[in-house]
Design a protein around this motif. Sequence first.
Motif, short mmCIF file in Angstrom:
data_model
loop_
_atom_site.label_atom_id
_atom_site.label_comp_id
_atom_site.label_asym_id
_atom_site.label_seq_id
_atom_site.Cartn_x
_atom_site.Cartn_y
_atom_site.Cartn_z
N LYS A 71 0.81 -1.21 0.00
CA LYS A 71 0.00 0.00 0.00
C LYS A 71 0.85 1.27 0.00
CE LYS A 71 -4.11 -1.87 2.15
NZ LYS A 71 -5.07 -1.77 3.23
N ARG A 72 2.07 1.17 0.50
CA ARG A 72 2.94 2.35 0.58
C ARG A 72 4.00 2.38 -0.50
NH1 ARG A 72 4.21 2.61 7.04
NH2 ARG A 72 2.13 2.07 7.73
N ALA A 73 4.11 1.32 -1.29
CA ALA A 73 5.19 1.23 -2.28
C ALA A 73 4.99 2.21 -3.44
CB ALA A 73 5.31 -0.19 -2.81
N SER A 74 3.78 2.37 -3.93
CA SER A 74 3.52 3.28 -5.05
C SER A 74 2.88 4.57 -4.56
CB SER A 74 2.60 2.62 -6.07
OG SER A 74 3.29 1.57 -6.72
N PHE A 75 3.34 5.68 -5.09
CA PHE A 75 2.82 6.99 -4.71
C PHE A 75 3.13 7.99 -5.83
CE2 PHE A 75 7.04 6.43 -3.03
CZ PHE A 75 7.70 7.61 -3.34
N GLU A 76 2.55 9.18 -5.72
CA GLU A 76 2.82 10.23 -6.70
C GLU A 76 3.92 11.13 -6.18
OE1 GLU A 76 -0.70 12.42 -7.77
OE2 GLU A 76 -1.13 11.01 -9.39
N ILE A 77 4.79 11.53 -7.07
CA ILE A 77 5.82 12.50 -6.73
C ILE A 77 5.51 13.76 -7.53
CG2 ILE A 77 7.46 11.75 -8.49
CD1 ILE A 77 9.56 12.20 -6.14
N PRO A 108 7.16 15.94 5.89
CA PRO A 108 6.46 14.94 6.72
C PRO A 108 4.95 15.19 6.75
CG PRO A 108 8.27 15.96 7.92
CD PRO A 108 8.09 16.73 6.66
N ARG A 109 4.19 14.11 6.72
CA ARG A 109 2.72 14.17 6.79
C ARG A 109 2.21 12.97 7.57
NH1 ARG A 109 0.28 16.96 2.10
NH2 ARG A 109 1.15 19.02 2.33
N VAL A 110 0.97 13.05 8.01
CA VAL A 110 0.32 11.93 8.66
C VAL A 110 -0.55 11.25 7.61
CG1 VAL A 110 -1.32 11.21 10.44
CG2 VAL A 110 0.33 13.03 10.91
N GLY A 111 -0.38 9.94 7.46
CA GLY A 111 -1.16 9.17 6.51
C GLY A 111 -2.10 8.23 7.23
N GLY A 112 -3.02 7.63 6.52
CA GLY A 112 -3.96 6.69 7.13
C GLY A 112 -5.16 7.38 7.71
N GLN A 113 -6.06 6.58 8.30
CA GLN A 113 -7.29 7.11 8.88
C GLN A 113 -7.56 6.48 10.23
OE1 GLN A 113 -10.31 6.23 6.01
NE2 GLN A 113 -9.71 7.88 4.64
N THR A 120 4.16 9.57 6.96
CA THR A 120 4.53 9.43 5.56
C THR A 120 5.18 10.74 5.11
OG1 THR A 120 3.74 8.78 3.38
CG2 THR A 120 2.26 10.14 4.71
N TYR A 121 5.55 10.82 3.85
CA TYR A 121 6.21 12.01 3.34
C TYR A 121 5.64 12.39 1.99
CZ TYR A 121 9.64 10.94 6.91
OH TYR A 121 10.23 10.68 8.11
N VAL A 122 5.63 13.68 1.70
CA VAL A 122 5.33 14.19 0.37
C VAL A 122 6.67 14.53 -0.24
CG1 VAL A 122 4.24 16.03 -0.95
CG2 VAL A 122 3.09 15.10 1.06
#
Length: 152
Positions: A71-77, A108-113, A120-122
Amino acid sequence: MAIERGFRFGINFDDAFPRGLVMVGDVAPDNEFQSREDRAANRPVRQRVDEVTGKRQWKATVTDLGEEKAKRASFEITFLAEVQPVPTTSEVLPGMRPIELEGLTAEPRVGGQGEFKYQTYVFRATGFKAVAASAGKSARSSAASDDTSKAA
C-alpha cells in the motif's frame, strides 16, 4: 525553536530511496480541480503552481523498490519546474523506467485514517538526474566491492 508545518527537508536521493525508484507511466501536468459547471462553461484547465517556489507542478507515479508494504510502495511525486521534466533513462518494461531525482525534498505528513495512522512524506523534485550520474554510481559500487574483496 519549532519547525513550522509544511517545512520541506532537502534530502539526498540515495538516502531516501536506497534501492531506487521506478516511474510508472509518464510525467503529466498537475491540474487544479475543475467542477462540472467549469467544464460546462468551457473554462480553461489551470495547472497548479507551488506556493513556496512559484513554479508549475507536474506529477508522476513511482514505485519505491525498498518499501515492503504494498500500500505504501507506489505513490505520486510532484515535480516543480517551468517546463515538463523528461526522464533520462529508457524503459525496461513497457511504461516502466528506473529513475533518479535531483532537487529532492521531503515534507512529513500523517497518513492513514482513524486509529491506523502512520507517518509518511510528500516528495518533491526539480527534475531527473542525468544517465551518466547513475552509471558513475554503479562503477563506484563495483570499485568499492573490489576494494573490499582485496582487503579480505
